[in-house]
Design a protein around this motif. Structure first.
Motif, mmCIF file in Angstrom:
data_model
loop_
_atom_site.group_PDB
_atom_site.id
_atom_site.type_symbol
_atom_site.label_atom_id
_atom_site.label_comp_id
_atom_site.label_asym_id
_atom_site.label_seq_id
_atom_site.Cartn_x
_atom_site.Cartn_y
_atom_site.Cartn_z
ATOM 1 N N ALA A 106 23.700 52.682 27.669
ATOM 2 C CA ALA A 106 25.158 52.887 28.333
ATOM 3 C C ALA A 106 26.397 52.690 27.235
ATOM 4 O O ALA A 106 27.341 53.217 27.249
ATOM 5 N N SER A 107 26.269 51.488 26.265
ATOM 6 C CA SER A 107 27.167 50.984 25.566
ATOM 7 C C SER A 107 27.028 52.415 24.315
ATOM 8 O O SER A 107 28.259 52.752 24.119
ATOM 9 N N THR A 108 26.187 53.075 24.024
ATOM 10 C CA THR A 108 26.178 54.163 23.106
ATOM 11 C C THR A 108 26.995 55.311 23.913
ATOM 12 O O THR A 108 27.971 55.895 23.123
ATOM 13 N N ALA A 109 26.510 55.450 25.072
ATOM 14 C CA ALA A 109 27.622 56.565 25.751
ATOM 15 C C ALA A 109 28.989 56.370 26.030
ATOM 16 O O ALA A 109 29.756 57.147 25.702
ATOM 17 N N LEU A 110 29.325 54.910 26.022
ATOM 18 C CA LEU A 110 30.498 54.514 26.090
ATOM 19 C C LEU A 110 31.354 54.540 24.883
ATOM 20 O O LEU A 110 32.492 55.395 24.705
ATOM 21 N N LEU A 111 30.798 54.126 23.707
ATOM 22 C CA LEU A 111 31.302 54.408 22.160
ATOM 23 C C LEU A 111 31.776 55.577 22.151
ATOM 24 O O LEU A 111 32.373 56.020 21.028
ATOM 25 N N GLY A 112 30.635 56.845 22.595
ATOM 26 C CA GLY A 112 30.872 58.011 22.152
ATOM 27 C C GLY A 112 31.832 58.914 22.654
ATOM 28 O O GLY A 112 32.562 59.580 22.172
ATOM 29 N N LYS A 113 32.370 58.555 23.969
ATOM 30 C CA LYS A 113 33.665 58.772 24.450
ATOM 31 C C LYS A 113 34.763 57.957 24.041
ATOM 32 O O LYS A 113 35.962 58.633 23.984
ATOM 33 N N ASN A 114 34.581 56.758 24.055
ATOM 34 C CA ASN A 114 35.934 56.035 23.757
ATOM 35 C C ASN A 114 35.727 55.282 22.531
ATOM 36 O O ASN A 114 34.960 54.004 22.752
ATOM 37 N N PRO A 115 35.735 55.418 21.050
ATOM 38 C CA PRO A 115 35.285 54.631 20.078
ATOM 39 C C PRO A 115 35.829 53.266 19.882
ATOM 40 O O PRO A 115 35.245 52.570 19.233
ATOM 41 N N HIS A 116 36.991 53.190 20.619
ATOM 42 C CA HIS A 116 37.874 51.872 20.214
ATOM 43 C C HIS A 116 38.234 51.367 21.494
ATOM 44 O O HIS A 116 39.333 51.137 22.085
ATOM 45 N N PRO A 117 37.202 50.767 22.541
ATOM 46 C CA PRO A 117 37.640 50.569 23.873
ATOM 47 C C PRO A 117 38.003 49.069 24.067
ATOM 48 O O PRO A 117 37.690 48.146 22.865
ATOM 49 N N SER A 118 39.225 48.857 24.894
ATOM 50 C CA SER A 118 39.475 47.427 25.078
ATOM 51 C C SER A 118 38.491 46.748 26.146
ATOM 52 O O SER A 118 37.161 47.161 26.404
ATOM 53 N N LEU A 119 38.549 45.497 26.069
ATOM 54 C CA LEU A 119 37.436 44.680 26.642
ATOM 55 C C LEU A 119 37.417 44.902 28.081
ATOM 56 O O LEU A 119 36.324 45.100 28.590
ATOM 57 N N GLU A 120 38.342 45.321 28.557
ATOM 58 C CA GLU A 120 38.380 45.752 30.048
ATOM 59 C C GLU A 120 37.759 47.205 30.072
ATOM 60 O O GLU A 120 37.033 47.376 31.220
ATOM 61 N N GLU A 121 37.973 47.948 29.158
ATOM 62 C CA GLU A 121 37.241 49.240 29.102
ATOM 63 C C GLU A 121 35.746 49.124 29.061
ATOM 64 O O GLU A 121 34.910 49.975 29.314
ATOM 65 N N ILE A 122 35.336 48.220 28.377
ATOM 66 C CA ILE A 122 33.831 47.862 28.098
ATOM 67 C C ILE A 122 33.408 47.323 29.239
ATOM 68 O O ILE A 122 32.167 47.800 29.696
ATOM 69 N N LYS A 123 33.912 46.472 29.865
ATOM 70 C CA LYS A 123 33.502 46.003 31.335
ATOM 71 C C LYS A 123 33.287 47.025 32.062
ATOM 72 O O LYS A 123 32.446 47.236 32.851
ATOM 73 N N ALA A 124 34.395 48.242 32.271
ATOM 74 C CA ALA A 124 34.197 49.187 33.321
ATOM 75 C C ALA A 124 33.158 49.971 32.800
ATOM 76 O O ALA A 124 32.466 50.720 33.661
ATOM 77 N N GLY A 125 33.009 50.204 31.616
ATOM 78 C CA GLY A 125 31.989 51.143 31.032
ATOM 79 C C GLY A 125 30.762 50.716 31.256
ATOM 80 O O GLY A 125 29.795 51.576 31.457
ATOM 81 N N LEU A 126 30.249 49.577 31.230
ATOM 82 C CA LEU A 126 29.080 48.954 31.572
ATOM 83 C C LEU A 126 28.987 48.479 33.076
ATOM 84 O O LEU A 126 28.124 47.621 33.239
ATOM 85 N N ALA A 127 29.857 48.597 33.882
ATOM 86 C CA ALA A 127 29.759 48.148 35.140
ATOM 87 C C ALA A 127 28.488 48.449 36.025
ATOM 88 O O ALA A 127 28.086 47.892 37.113
ATOM 89 N N GLY A 128 27.783 49.623 35.523
ATOM 90 C CA GLY A 128 26.690 50.002 36.361
ATOM 91 C C GLY A 128 25.441 49.329 35.853
ATOM 92 O O GLY A 128 24.361 49.658 36.313
ATOM 93 N N ASN A 129 25.477 48.262 34.949
ATOM 94 C CA ASN A 129 24.202 47.728 34.290
ATOM 95 C C ASN A 129 24.257 46.554 34.638
ATOM 96 O O ASN A 129 25.344 45.761 34.634
ATOM 97 N N LEU A 130 23.190 45.872 35.063
ATOM 98 C CA LEU A 130 23.141 44.304 35.644
ATOM 99 C C LEU A 130 22.298 43.710 34.519
ATOM 100 O O LEU A 130 21.296 44.006 34.303
ATOM 101 N N CYS A 131 22.917 42.450 34.181
ATOM 102 C CA CYS A 131 22.154 41.338 33.418
ATOM 103 C C CYS A 131 21.736 40.252 34.172
ATOM 104 O O CYS A 131 22.485 39.357 34.370
#
Length: 203
Positions: free
Chosen positions: A158-183
């Motif tokens: 998921a992180s690879t896909a996020l950075l492929g679309k948005n190479p420099h995401p903000s923290l909020e964009e990172i959280k939104a981009g990974l919202a579908g994954n649970l730890c």
């Protein structure tokens, strides 16, 4: 003394023939809207027995023989030995089975293997190897962005896909981009740090 109006139970059933026919006609029309379209004469019918499927996985064409009801996740894990994508919730709620489908992150538990024919599937195994980690994998290891590690492959994909679309995401964009994954271990802060560090190193 005035008469009280009849209640619903006491009201006379007074529907004209015209009203009745209109109601029946509307109901019939509505039913017609949900009637499935006839199958095309040349449409392929698969199953119920196992059928061979040619899947493009991590840049290579692989053939699996599975029943049409088999999910992409189980085809990858049980028939191709790609065990990075994890079978957890089986309802697309945890992100443990995330793979890339033509570059887009999807939950492999929600897709049938037969629907993946003709598309490019990338699993975590296709992103890097122990000898040559991908940038995301390397920073996950450097930042210790895991505990039990069970969810890590899904987060890496998921992180690879996020950075492929948005190479420099903000923290909020990172959280939104990974919202579908649970730890379940709660290692989110280190996961976010790893993604941010990967973005910084891309320049």
């Amino acid at each position: 003394m005035s008469k009280r109006p009849p209640t619903n139970d006491e009201a006379p059933f007074n529907v004209s023939r015209r009203t009745f026919l209109k109601t029946v006609g509307v109901g019939a029309a509505a039913t017609g809207l949900v009637t499935p379209a006839p199958r095309a004469a040349d449409a392929a019918v698969l199953g119920p027995d196992a059928v061979p499927l040619r899947l493009s996985v991590n840049g290579a064409t692989r053939t699996v023989t599975v029943e049409p009801r088999v999910t992409l996740l189980r085809a990858l894990r049980n028939h191709l030995g790609m065990t990075g994508a994890k079978e957890v919730c089986e309802r697309g709620a945890c992100g443990g089975c995330t793979v890339l489908f033509d570059g887009e992150p999807i939950c492999a538990c929600l897709m049938l293997a037969v629907d993946a024919v003709g598309h490019e599937i990338t699993t975590v195994e296709g992103l890097g190897t122990p000898e040559k980690l991908s940038p995301v994998q390397a920073t996950f290891a450097e930042c210790d962005a895991f505990q039990c590690g069970f969810c890590t492959p899904g987060f890496v994909v998921a992180s690879t896909a996020l950075l492929g679309k948005n190479p420099h995401p903000s923290l909020e964009e990172i959280k939104a981009g990974l919202a579908g994954n649970l730890c379940r271990c709660g290692t989110y802060s280190r996961i976010f740090e790893a993604v941010a560090k990967t973005a910084e190193r891309k320049g």
